[in-house]
Design a protein around this motif. Structure first.
Motif, mmCIF file in Angstrom:
data_model
loop_
_atom_site.group_PDB
_atom_site.id
_atom_site.type_symbol
_atom_site.label_atom_id
_atom_site.label_comp_id
_atom_site.label_asym_id
_atom_site.label_seq_id
_atom_site.Cartn_x
_atom_site.Cartn_y
_atom_site.Cartn_z
ATOM 1 N N ASP A 171 0.848 -1.187 0.000
ATOM 2 C CA ASP A 171 0.000 0.000 0.000
ATOM 3 C C ASP A 171 0.877 1.227 0.000
ATOM 4 O O ASP A 171 2.071 1.172 0.290
ATOM 5 C CB ASP A 171 -0.918 -0.010 1.204
ATOM 6 C CG ASP A 171 -0.166 0.132 2.506
ATOM 7 O OD1 ASP A 171 -0.693 0.742 3.436
ATOM 8 O OD2 ASP A 171 0.985 -0.388 2.581
ATOM 9 N N PHE A 172 0.273 2.348 -0.331
ATOM 10 C CA PHE A 172 0.944 3.637 -0.311
ATOM 11 C C PHE A 172 0.151 4.560 0.595
ATOM 12 O O PHE A 172 -1.071 4.630 0.520
ATOM 13 C CB PHE A 172 1.039 4.241 -1.713
ATOM 14 C CG PHE A 172 1.460 5.678 -1.712
ATOM 15 C CD1 PHE A 172 2.787 6.017 -1.518
ATOM 16 C CD2 PHE A 172 0.524 6.703 -1.868
ATOM 17 C CE1 PHE A 172 3.187 7.344 -1.495
ATOM 18 C CE2 PHE A 172 0.920 8.032 -1.844
ATOM 19 C CZ PHE A 172 2.255 8.357 -1.663
ATOM 20 N N THR A 173 0.880 5.259 1.467
ATOM 21 C CA THR A 173 0.248 6.205 2.372
ATOM 22 C C THR A 173 0.918 7.558 2.186
ATOM 23 O O THR A 173 2.149 7.644 2.075
ATOM 24 C CB THR A 173 0.413 5.747 3.834
ATOM 25 O OG1 THR A 173 -0.112 4.427 3.970
ATOM 26 C CG2 THR A 173 -0.334 6.661 4.789
ATOM 27 N N LEU A 174 0.115 8.592 2.157
ATOM 28 C CA LEU A 174 0.651 9.934 1.936
ATOM 29 C C LEU A 174 1.633 10.340 3.025
ATOM 30 O O LEU A 174 2.558 11.119 2.786
ATOM 31 C CB LEU A 174 -0.508 10.943 1.857
ATOM 32 C CG LEU A 174 -0.124 12.374 1.443
ATOM 33 C CD1 LEU A 174 0.515 12.373 0.060
ATOM 34 C CD2 LEU A 174 -1.353 13.282 1.478
ATOM 35 N N SER A 175 1.460 9.767 4.211
ATOM 36 C CA SER A 175 2.371 10.104 5.317
ATOM 37 C C SER A 175 3.797 9.634 5.060
ATOM 38 O O SER A 175 4.722 10.077 5.745
ATOM 39 C CB SER A 175 1.857 9.507 6.629
ATOM 40 O OG SER A 175 1.783 8.089 6.538
ATOM 41 N N ASP A 176 3.989 8.730 4.060
ATOM 42 C CA ASP A 176 5.346 8.296 3.718
ATOM 43 C C ASP A 176 6.211 9.473 3.298
ATOM 44 O O ASP A 176 7.444 9.445 3.461
ATOM 45 C CB ASP A 176 5.307 7.269 2.591
ATOM 46 C CG ASP A 176 4.649 5.960 3.026
ATOM 47 O OD1 ASP A 176 4.383 5.812 4.235
ATOM 48 O OD2 ASP A 176 4.419 5.101 2.160
ATOM 49 N N CYS A 177 5.572 10.510 2.751
ATOM 50 C CA CYS A 177 6.336 11.678 2.291
ATOM 51 C C CYS A 177 7.063 12.356 3.452
ATOM 52 O O CYS A 177 8.139 12.940 3.260
ATOM 53 C CB CYS A 177 5.410 12.676 1.613
ATOM 54 S SG CYS A 177 4.557 12.021 0.156
ATOM 55 N N PHE A 178 6.481 12.282 4.662
ATOM 56 C CA PHE A 178 7.131 12.918 5.806
ATOM 57 C C PHE A 178 8.468 12.256 6.113
ATOM 58 O O PHE A 178 9.429 12.930 6.488
ATOM 59 C CB PHE A 178 6.212 12.838 7.036
ATOM 60 C CG PHE A 178 4.974 13.669 6.906
ATOM 61 C CD1 PHE A 178 5.047 15.051 6.927
ATOM 62 C CD2 PHE A 178 3.730 13.068 6.767
ATOM 63 C CE1 PHE A 178 3.911 15.826 6.815
ATOM 64 C CE2 PHE A 178 2.585 13.836 6.657
ATOM 65 C CZ PHE A 178 2.666 15.218 6.672
ATOM 66 N N TYR A 179 8.535 10.943 5.959
ATOM 67 C CA TYR A 179 9.787 10.219 6.225
ATOM 68 C C TYR A 179 10.887 10.677 5.269
ATOM 69 O O TYR A 179 11.992 11.027 5.700
ATOM 70 C CB TYR A 179 9.562 8.713 6.095
ATOM 71 C CG TYR A 179 10.838 7.909 6.052
ATOM 72 C CD1 TYR A 179 11.543 7.623 7.216
ATOM 73 C CD2 TYR A 179 11.351 7.457 4.834
ATOM 74 C CE1 TYR A 179 12.723 6.898 7.181
ATOM 75 C CE2 TYR A 179 12.528 6.728 4.786
ATOM 76 C CZ TYR A 179 13.213 6.457 5.961
ATOM 77 O OH TYR A 179 14.389 5.746 5.902
ATOM 78 N N PHE A 180 10.580 10.693 3.963
ATOM 79 C CA PHE A 180 11.597 11.073 2.978
ATOM 80 C C PHE A 180 11.959 12.556 3.084
ATOM 81 O O PHE A 180 13.113 12.938 2.890
ATOM 82 C CB PHE A 180 11.092 10.743 1.571
ATOM 83 C CG PHE A 180 10.924 9.273 1.327
ATOM 84 C CD1 PHE A 180 12.024 8.449 1.175
ATOM 85 C CD2 PHE A 180 9.663 8.703 1.263
ATOM 86 C CE1 PHE A 180 11.880 7.088 0.953
ATOM 87 C CE2 PHE A 180 9.503 7.350 1.047
ATOM 88 C CZ PHE A 180 10.612 6.543 0.898
#
Length: 444
Positions: A101-110
Protein backbone atom coordinates in the motif's frame (compact mmCIF):
# COMPACT_ATOMS: atom_id res chain seq x y z
CA UNK A 1 86.72 37.59 12.05
CA UNK A 2 87.67 34.28 10.45
CA UNK A 3 88.76 32.88 13.82
CA UNK A 4 85.44 33.90 15.38
CA UNK A 5 83.53 32.08 12.62
CA UNK A 6 85.62 28.96 13.21
CA UNK A 7 84.86 29.12 16.94
CA UNK A 8 81.15 29.56 16.17
CA UNK A 9 81.00 26.51 13.87
CA UNK A 10 83.09 24.46 16.31
CA UNK A 11 80.68 25.33 19.14
CA UNK A 12 77.69 24.51 16.95
CA UNK A 13 79.20 21.15 15.99
CA UNK A 14 79.90 20.36 19.63
CA UNK A 15 76.31 21.17 20.61
CA UNK A 16 75.01 19.00 17.75
CA UNK A 17 77.16 16.07 18.88
CA UNK A 18 75.92 16.36 22.47
CA UNK A 19 72.34 16.58 21.17
CA UNK A 20 72.71 13.41 19.08
CA UNK A 21 74.53 11.53 21.86
CA UNK A 22 71.71 12.28 24.28
CA UNK A 23 69.04 11.23 21.77
CA UNK A 24 70.83 8.00 20.91
CA UNK A 25 71.64 6.99 24.48
CA UNK A 26 68.45 8.11 26.25
CA UNK A 27 65.78 7.52 23.60
CA UNK A 28 66.87 5.57 20.52
CA UNK A 29 68.68 2.64 22.14
CA UNK A 30 65.90 2.00 24.68
CA UNK A 31 63.33 2.29 21.87
CA UNK A 32 65.19 -0.20 19.68
CA UNK A 33 65.02 -2.85 22.41
CA UNK A 34 61.48 -2.05 23.49
CA UNK A 35 61.98 -0.50 26.93
CA UNK A 36 61.84 3.01 28.40
CA UNK A 37 63.91 4.94 30.91
CA UNK A 38 60.79 6.62 32.27
CA UNK A 39 61.22 9.96 30.49
CA UNK A 40 58.00 9.61 28.47
CA UNK A 41 56.05 8.43 31.52
CA UNK A 42 57.20 11.44 33.54
CA UNK A 43 56.28 13.80 30.71
CA UNK A 44 52.82 12.23 30.35
CA UNK A 45 52.19 12.49 34.11
CA UNK A 46 53.03 16.21 34.10
CA UNK A 47 50.97 16.74 30.93
CA UNK A 48 47.86 14.99 32.29
CA UNK A 49 47.97 17.00 35.51
CA UNK A 50 48.45 20.25 33.55
CA UNK A 51 45.49 19.57 31.26
CA UNK A 52 43.32 18.58 34.24
CA UNK A 53 44.23 21.83 35.98
CA UNK A 54 43.48 23.83 32.80
CA UNK A 55 40.13 22.07 32.39
CA UNK A 56 39.20 22.88 35.99
CA UNK A 57 40.13 26.54 35.48
CA UNK A 58 37.96 26.77 32.36
CA UNK A 59 35.02 25.10 34.07
CA UNK A 60 35.21 27.51 36.99
CA UNK A 61 35.39 30.48 34.64
CA UNK A 62 32.29 29.30 32.78
CA UNK A 63 29.97 28.20 35.54
CA UNK A 64 27.01 29.44 33.54
CA UNK A 65 27.90 27.16 30.65
CA UNK A 66 27.84 23.71 32.22
CA UNK A 67 26.68 22.03 29.05
CA UNK A 68 30.22 20.91 28.34
CA UNK A 69 29.48 17.64 26.68
CA UNK A 70 30.84 16.21 23.45
CA UNK A 71 28.71 17.09 20.48
CA UNK A 72 27.63 14.09 18.41
CA UNK A 73 26.08 16.33 15.79
CA UNK A 74 23.17 18.66 15.25
CA UNK A 75 20.85 15.88 14.18
CA UNK A 76 19.76 13.07 16.48
CA UNK A 77 18.93 10.26 14.10
CA UNK A 78 16.90 7.18 14.87
CA UNK A 79 18.60 3.81 14.46
CA UNK A 80 15.59 2.12 12.83
CA UNK A 81 15.46 1.00 9.20
CA UNK A 82 13.20 2.44 6.53
CA UNK A 83 10.65 -0.32 7.06
CA UNK A 84 10.42 0.21 10.83
CA UNK A 85 10.13 4.00 10.61
CA UNK A 86 7.46 3.84 7.94
CA UNK A 87 5.54 1.30 9.98
CA UNK A 88 5.53 3.79 12.86
CA UNK A 89 4.06 6.45 10.59
CA UNK A 90 1.45 3.99 9.29
CA UNK A 91 0.48 2.46 12.63
CA UNK A 92 -2.85 4.39 12.70
CA UNK A 93 -3.84 2.92 9.33
CA UNK A 94 -4.24 -0.88 9.03
CA UNK A 95 -2.38 -2.63 6.24
CA UNK A 96 -4.48 -4.28 3.50
CA UNK A 97 -4.49 -8.11 3.73
CA UNK A 98 -3.28 -8.51 0.13
CA UNK A 99 -0.41 -6.65 -1.57
CA UNK A 100 1.29 -3.50 -0.43
CA UNK A 101 0.00 0.00 0.00
CA UNK A 102 0.94 3.64 -0.31
CA UNK A 103 0.25 6.20 2.37
CA UNK A 104 0.65 9.93 1.94
CA UNK A 105 2.37 10.10 5.32
CA UNK A 106 5.35 8.30 3.72
CA UNK A 107 6.34 11.68 2.29
CA UNK A 108 7.13 12.92 5.81
CA UNK A 109 9.79 10.22 6.23
CA UNK A 110 11.60 11.07 2.98
CA UNK A 111 11.29 14.82 3.60
CA UNK A 112 12.75 14.49 7.07
CA UNK A 113 15.65 12.32 5.89
CA UNK A 114 16.37 14.77 3.08
CA UNK A 115 16.45 17.77 5.41
CA UNK A 116 18.66 15.87 7.86
CA UNK A 117 21.15 15.13 5.09
CA UNK A 118 21.20 18.77 3.97
CA UNK A 119 21.78 20.09 7.49
CA UNK A 120 24.29 17.43 8.54
CA UNK A 121 24.89 14.16 6.74
CA UNK A 122 26.50 11.13 8.35
CA UNK A 123 29.51 11.05 6.01
CA UNK A 124 30.94 14.59 5.77
CA UNK A 125 31.28 15.05 9.53
CA UNK A 126 33.47 11.93 9.70
CA UNK A 127 36.17 13.68 7.67
CA UNK A 128 36.66 16.67 9.98
CA UNK A 129 38.43 16.95 13.33
CA UNK A 130 36.68 15.42 16.31
CA UNK A 131 35.11 17.94 18.69
CA UNK A 132 36.51 18.07 22.21
CA UNK A 133 34.77 18.27 25.56
CA UNK A 134 37.21 20.92 26.79
CA UNK A 135 40.07 22.91 25.33
CA UNK A 136 43.42 21.09 25.31
CA UNK A 137 45.51 24.30 24.98
CA UNK A 138 45.91 23.76 21.20
CA UNK A 139 44.46 26.46 18.93
CA UNK A 140 44.15 23.91 16.09
CA UNK A 141 41.26 22.27 17.97
CA UNK A 142 39.70 25.33 19.62
CA UNK A 143 40.26 29.06 19.18
CA UNK A 144 42.18 30.80 21.96
CA UNK A 145 40.06 32.68 24.47
CA UNK A 146 41.40 34.68 27.39
CA UNK A 147 40.08 33.15 30.61
CA UNK A 148 42.71 33.97 33.20
CA UNK A 149 46.28 35.22 33.37
CA UNK A 150 47.58 31.92 34.78
CA UNK A 151 45.97 29.93 31.98
CA UNK A 152 47.38 32.31 29.37
CA UNK A 153 50.88 31.92 30.83
CA UNK A 154 50.54 28.13 30.77
CA UNK A 155 49.35 28.33 27.16
CA UNK A 156 52.40 30.44 26.23
CA UNK A 157 54.72 28.06 28.06
CA UNK A 158 53.11 25.18 26.19
CA UNK A 159 53.88 26.83 22.85
CA UNK A 160 57.54 27.19 23.87
CA UNK A 161 57.77 23.56 25.02
CA UNK A 162 56.03 22.13 21.95
CA UNK A 163 57.83 24.18 19.30
CA UNK A 164 61.25 24.83 20.84
CA UNK A 165 61.91 21.62 22.79
CA UNK A 166 59.62 18.79 21.64
CA UNK A 167 59.45 19.63 17.93
CA UNK A 168 63.25 19.60 17.29
CA UNK A 169 63.57 16.38 19.32
CA UNK A 170 60.70 14.68 17.49
CA UNK A 171 61.84 15.83 14.06
CA UNK A 172 65.32 14.47 14.75
CA UNK A 173 63.92 11.11 15.85
CA UNK A 174 61.53 10.92 12.89
CA UNK A 175 64.30 11.72 10.40
CA UNK A 176 66.58 9.09 11.92
CA UNK A 177 63.81 6.49 12.07
CA UNK A 178 62.62 7.04 8.49
CA UNK A 179 66.20 7.20 7.15
CA UNK A 180 67.11 3.94 8.86
CA UNK A 181 63.88 2.37 7.59
CA UNK A 182 64.64 3.31 3.97
CA UNK A 183 68.31 2.31 4.16
CA UNK A 184 67.69 -0.83 6.20
CA UNK A 185 64.84 -2.22 4.10
CA UNK A 186 66.71 -1.41 0.88
CA UNK A 187 69.82 -3.22 2.14
CA UNK A 188 67.83 -6.25 3.31
CA UNK A 189 66.13 -6.36 -0.09
CA UNK A 190 69.43 -7.32 -1.75
CA UNK A 191 69.74 -10.49 0.34
CA UNK A 192 68.61 -13.86 -1.05
CA UNK A 193 65.22 -15.18 0.05
CA UNK A 194 66.51 -17.13 3.04
CA UNK A 195 65.08 -17.32 6.54
CA UNK A 196 67.57 -14.73 7.79
CA UNK A 197 66.16 -12.18 5.33
CA UNK A 198 62.71 -12.47 6.91
CA UNK A 199 64.20 -12.15 10.39
CA UNK A 200 66.28 -9.08 9.46
CA UNK A 201 63.32 -7.47 7.69
CA UNK A 202 61.11 -7.91 10.75
CA UNK A 203 63.83 -6.59 13.06
CA UNK A 204 64.46 -3.50 10.90
CA UNK A 205 60.74 -2.70 10.59
CA UNK A 206 59.98 -3.01 14.30
CA UNK A 207 63.13 -1.14 15.38
CA UNK A 208 62.51 1.81 13.05
CA UNK A 209 58.81 2.04 13.89
CA UNK A 210 59.63 2.13 17.60
CA UNK A 211 62.01 5.04 16.98
CA UNK A 212 59.32 6.85 14.97
CA UNK A 213 56.81 6.23 17.77
CA UNK A 214 59.16 7.92 20.24
CA UNK A 215 59.33 10.79 17.76
CA UNK A 216 55.59 11.29 18.30
CA UNK A 217 55.70 10.82 22.08
CA UNK A 218 53.40 7.85 21.50
CA UNK A 219 51.88 6.21 24.55
CA UNK A 220 50.27 2.94 23.45
CA UNK A 221 48.27 0.56 25.62
CA UNK A 222 47.75 -2.91 24.12
CA UNK A 223 44.83 -4.98 25.43
CA UNK A 224 44.16 -8.72 25.14
CA UNK A 225 47.52 -9.70 23.73
CA UNK A 226 46.45 -13.34 23.80
CA UNK A 227 44.39 -12.48 20.67
CA UNK A 228 47.39 -11.01 18.88
CA UNK A 229 47.35 -11.75 15.10
CA UNK A 230 49.31 -14.75 13.93
CA UNK A 231 51.14 -15.34 10.69
CA UNK A 232 49.02 -16.70 7.91
CA UNK A 233 45.96 -14.59 8.78
CA UNK A 234 44.67 -11.11 7.97
CA UNK A 235 44.68 -8.33 10.54
CA UNK A 236 41.86 -5.82 9.95
CA UNK A 237 41.71 -2.50 11.82
CA UNK A 238 39.82 0.77 11.69
CA UNK A 239 41.76 3.53 9.98
CA UNK A 240 42.39 7.05 11.26
CA UNK A 241 45.87 7.89 10.03
CA UNK A 242 48.91 6.28 8.37
CA UNK A 243 50.41 6.36 11.86
CA UNK A 244 48.15 3.35 12.55
CA UNK A 245 50.96 1.36 10.95
CA UNK A 246 53.48 2.72 13.45
CA UNK A 247 51.12 1.87 16.32
CA UNK A 248 50.54 -1.73 15.22
CA UNK A 249 54.12 -2.42 14.12
CA UNK A 250 55.46 -1.42 17.53
CA UNK A 251 54.13 -4.75 18.74
CA UNK A 252 54.68 -6.96 15.67
CA UNK A 253 55.71 -6.79 12.04
CA UNK A 254 53.08 -6.95 9.30
CA UNK A 255 53.02 -7.14 5.54
CA UNK A 256 50.66 -4.30 4.70
CA UNK A 257 47.98 -3.79 2.08
CA UNK A 258 47.27 -0.15 1.33
CA UNK A 259 46.85 2.75 -1.04
CA UNK A 260 49.93 3.70 -3.06
CA UNK A 261 51.16 7.23 -2.31
CA UNK A 262 53.59 9.71 -3.76
CA UNK A 263 56.01 12.10 -2.08
CA UNK A 264 57.66 11.16 1.20
CA UNK A 265 55.31 8.25 1.87
CA UNK A 266 55.92 6.93 -1.65
CA UNK A 267 59.66 6.82 -1.03
CA UNK A 268 59.12 4.87 2.21
CA UNK A 269 56.65 2.48 0.51
CA UNK A 270 59.02 1.66 -2.34
CA UNK A 271 61.84 0.96 0.11
CA UNK A 272 59.72 -1.21 2.40
CA UNK A 273 58.44 -3.46 -0.38
CA UNK A 274 62.01 -4.51 -1.22
CA UNK A 275 62.38 -6.51 1.99
CA UNK A 276 58.80 -7.49 2.85
CA UNK A 277 55.85 -8.56 0.64
CA UNK A 278 53.78 -5.42 1.14
CA UNK A 279 51.04 -4.78 -1.43
CA UNK A 280 50.50 -1.18 -2.59
CA UNK A 281 47.72 -0.49 -5.06
CA UNK A 282 45.55 2.23 -6.56
CA UNK A 283 41.94 1.91 -5.38
CA UNK A 284 40.60 3.57 -8.51
CA UNK A 285 42.13 0.87 -10.73
CA UNK A 286 40.06 -2.33 -10.91
CA UNK A 287 43.09 -4.31 -12.16
CA UNK A 288 45.05 -3.29 -9.07
CA UNK A 289 42.22 -4.43 -6.79
CA UNK A 290 42.13 -7.88 -8.43
CA UNK A 291 45.91 -8.08 -8.09
CA UNK A 292 45.63 -7.28 -4.37
CA UNK A 293 43.23 -10.18 -3.82
CA UNK A 294 45.54 -12.54 -5.70
CA UNK A 295 48.67 -11.33 -3.88
CA UNK A 296 46.94 -11.53 -0.49
CA UNK A 297 45.87 -15.11 -1.19
CA UNK A 298 49.42 -16.10 -2.13
CA UNK A 299 50.91 -14.47 0.98
CA UNK A 300 48.38 -16.04 3.33
CA UNK A 301 48.65 -19.52 1.84
CA UNK A 302 52.46 -19.40 2.06
CA UNK A 303 52.28 -18.48 5.77
CA UNK A 304 54.64 -15.53 5.39
CA UNK A 305 53.09 -12.66 7.31
CA UNK A 306 49.89 -11.31 8.72
CA UNK A 307 48.32 -8.67 6.50
CA UNK A 308 46.82 -5.35 7.52
CA UNK A 309 43.73 -4.32 5.58
CA UNK A 310 42.44 -0.78 6.12
CA UNK A 311 40.17 1.73 4.39
CA UNK A 312 39.77 5.50 4.16
CA UNK A 313 41.02 7.64 7.04
CA UNK A 314 38.11 8.54 9.36
CA UNK A 315 38.25 10.93 12.33
CA UNK A 316 38.28 8.16 14.96
CA UNK A 317 34.60 8.58 15.83
CA UNK A 318 33.26 5.84 13.55
CA UNK A 319 34.08 2.86 11.35
CA UNK A 320 33.06 2.92 7.70
CA UNK A 321 32.69 0.20 5.08
CA UNK A 322 35.43 -2.43 4.74
CA UNK A 323 36.19 -3.56 1.20
CA UNK A 324 35.24 -7.19 0.70
CA UNK A 325 38.45 -8.27 -1.09
CA UNK A 326 40.28 -9.34 2.09
CA UNK A 327 37.24 -11.33 3.23
CA UNK A 328 36.87 -13.39 0.04
CA UNK A 329 39.97 -15.56 0.34
CA UNK A 330 38.87 -17.70 3.30
CA UNK A 331 41.66 -16.66 5.68
CA UNK A 332 41.40 -16.18 9.42
CA UNK A 333 40.54 -12.57 10.29
CA UNK A 334 42.11 -10.92 13.33
CA UNK A 335 40.14 -7.72 14.14
CA UNK A 336 41.94 -4.88 15.88
CA UNK A 337 40.29 -1.73 17.30
CA UNK A 338 42.38 1.45 17.58
CA UNK A 339 41.10 4.43 19.56
CA UNK A 340 43.11 7.69 19.92
CA UNK A 341 42.64 10.13 22.77
CA UNK A 342 41.86 13.51 21.13
CA UNK A 343 42.70 15.36 24.34
CA UNK A 344 46.43 15.16 23.54
CA UNK A 345 46.23 15.83 19.80
CA UNK A 346 44.14 15.22 16.70
CA UNK A 347 45.47 12.06 15.04
CA UNK A 348 43.09 12.23 12.06
CA UNK A 349 44.80 12.83 8.70
CA UNK A 350 42.65 14.93 6.38
CA UNK A 351 44.50 14.06 3.18
CA UNK A 352 42.45 16.53 1.13
CA UNK A 353 43.59 19.39 3.37
CA UNK A 354 47.11 18.50 4.52
CA UNK A 355 50.05 16.85 2.81
CA UNK A 356 51.86 14.08 4.65
CA UNK A 357 54.74 16.39 5.68
CA UNK A 358 52.35 19.07 6.94
CA UNK A 359 50.36 16.48 8.85
CA UNK A 360 53.48 15.03 10.49
CA UNK A 361 54.61 18.51 11.53
CA UNK A 362 51.21 19.09 13.13
CA UNK A 363 51.52 15.83 15.02
CA UNK A 364 55.05 16.65 16.16
CA UNK A 365 53.89 19.97 17.57
CA UNK A 366 50.97 18.38 19.45
CA UNK A 367 51.19 17.33 23.07
CA UNK A 368 51.47 13.59 22.49
CA UNK A 369 49.92 10.62 20.73
CA UNK A 370 47.92 8.47 23.15
CA UNK A 371 45.92 5.48 21.99
CA UNK A 372 44.46 2.14 23.05
CA UNK A 373 44.73 -0.98 20.91
CA UNK A 374 42.39 -3.93 21.45
CA UNK A 375 43.18 -7.33 19.91
CA UNK A 376 39.86 -9.09 19.31
CA UNK A 377 39.40 -12.88 19.05
CA UNK A 378 39.98 -14.39 15.62
CA UNK A 379 36.91 -14.54 13.37
CA UNK A 380 36.03 -16.94 10.55
CA UNK A 381 33.51 -16.81 7.77
CA UNK A 382 30.36 -18.68 8.73
CA UNK A 383 28.42 -21.11 6.56
CA UNK A 384 26.12 -19.29 4.18
CA UNK A 385 27.78 -15.94 4.91
CA UNK A 386 29.10 -13.98 1.92
CA UNK A 387 32.13 -11.68 1.97
CA UNK A 388 30.08 -8.50 2.47
CA UNK A 389 28.21 -9.91 5.46
CA UNK A 390 31.45 -11.20 6.96
CA UNK A 391 33.11 -7.78 6.52
CA UNK A 392 30.16 -6.05 8.18
CA UNK A 393 30.28 -8.48 11.12
CA UNK A 394 33.98 -7.80 11.64
CA UNK A 395 33.41 -4.06 11.32
CA UNK A 396 30.63 -4.15 13.93
CA UNK A 397 32.89 -6.01 16.38
CA UNK A 398 35.65 -3.40 15.95
CA UNK A 399 33.20 -0.51 16.38
CA UNK A 400 31.70 -2.03 19.52
CA UNK A 401 35.08 -2.63 21.16
CA UNK A 402 36.50 0.80 20.29
CA UNK A 403 33.36 2.74 21.23
CA UNK A 404 32.92 3.91 17.62
CA UNK A 405 29.84 4.47 15.48
CA UNK A 406 29.20 1.63 13.02
CA UNK A 407 28.36 3.13 9.61
CA UNK A 408 27.44 1.33 6.40
CA UNK A 409 28.69 4.14 4.16
CA UNK A 410 31.69 3.77 1.87
CA UNK A 411 34.66 5.94 2.81
CA UNK A 412 35.13 6.63 -0.89
CA UNK A 413 32.27 9.12 -0.61
CA UNK A 414 34.89 11.49 0.76
CA UNK A 415 35.75 12.30 -2.87
CA UNK A 416 33.08 10.53 -4.95
CA UNK A 417 29.32 10.69 -5.31
CA UNK A 418 26.86 8.08 -4.11
CA UNK A 419 26.63 5.17 -6.54
CA UNK A 420 23.45 4.77 -8.56
CA UNK A 421 23.17 1.17 -7.38
CA UNK A 422 22.72 2.37 -3.79
CA UNK A 423 19.95 4.74 -4.83
CA UNK A 424 18.27 1.93 -6.74
CA UNK A 425 18.52 -0.33 -3.70
CA UNK A 426 16.63 2.19 -1.56
CA UNK A 427 14.03 2.62 -4.30
CA UNK A 428 13.52 -1.15 -4.51
CA UNK A 429 13.07 -1.40 -0.75
CA UNK A 430 10.29 1.16 -0.80
CA UNK A 431 8.81 -0.34 -3.94
CA UNK A 432 8.52 -3.73 -2.21
CA UNK A 433 6.55 -2.07 0.60
CA UNK A 434 4.15 -0.33 -1.78
CA UNK A 435 3.66 -3.04 -4.42
CA UNK A 436 3.81 -5.96 -2.03
CA UNK A 437 5.98 -8.91 -1.07
CA UNK A 438 5.94 -10.20 -4.64
CA UNK A 439 8.73 -7.79 -5.62
CA UNK A 440 10.78 -8.22 -2.47
CA UNK A 441 12.63 -11.17 -3.92
CA UNK A 442 14.06 -8.94 -6.62
CA UNK A 443 15.01 -6.14 -4.26
CA UNK A 444 18.31 -7.73 -3.10
Amino acid sequence: MFVEMEDFWATGLWVLKIWLYLIISLIMIPAMFGFSLGISETYMTILVKTLEWATLKMQRAKTDEQTAKASNGLIQREDGSMEKELEELRRSRPKPPVGGDFTLSDCFYFSRRGIESIVEDEVTQRFSSEELVSWNLLTRTNDFQFISLKLTLVYGLGIFVRYCILAPLRITLACIGLTWLVIGTSAVGFLPNWRIKSWLSEWVHVMCYRICARGLSATICYHNRENKPKKGGICVANHTTPIDIVILCNDACYAMVGQVHGGLMGVVQRAMVRSCPHVWFERAEMKDRHLVTKSSHISVSSDLWSLVSTGTCVNNTSVMMFKKGSFEIGATIYPVAIKYDPKFGDAFWNSSKYSMVSYLLRMMTSWALVCNVWYLPAMHQQDGEDAVQFANRVKSAIAHQGGLVDLQWDGGLKRAKVKETFKEQQQKKYSSMVVGDDSSGNSD
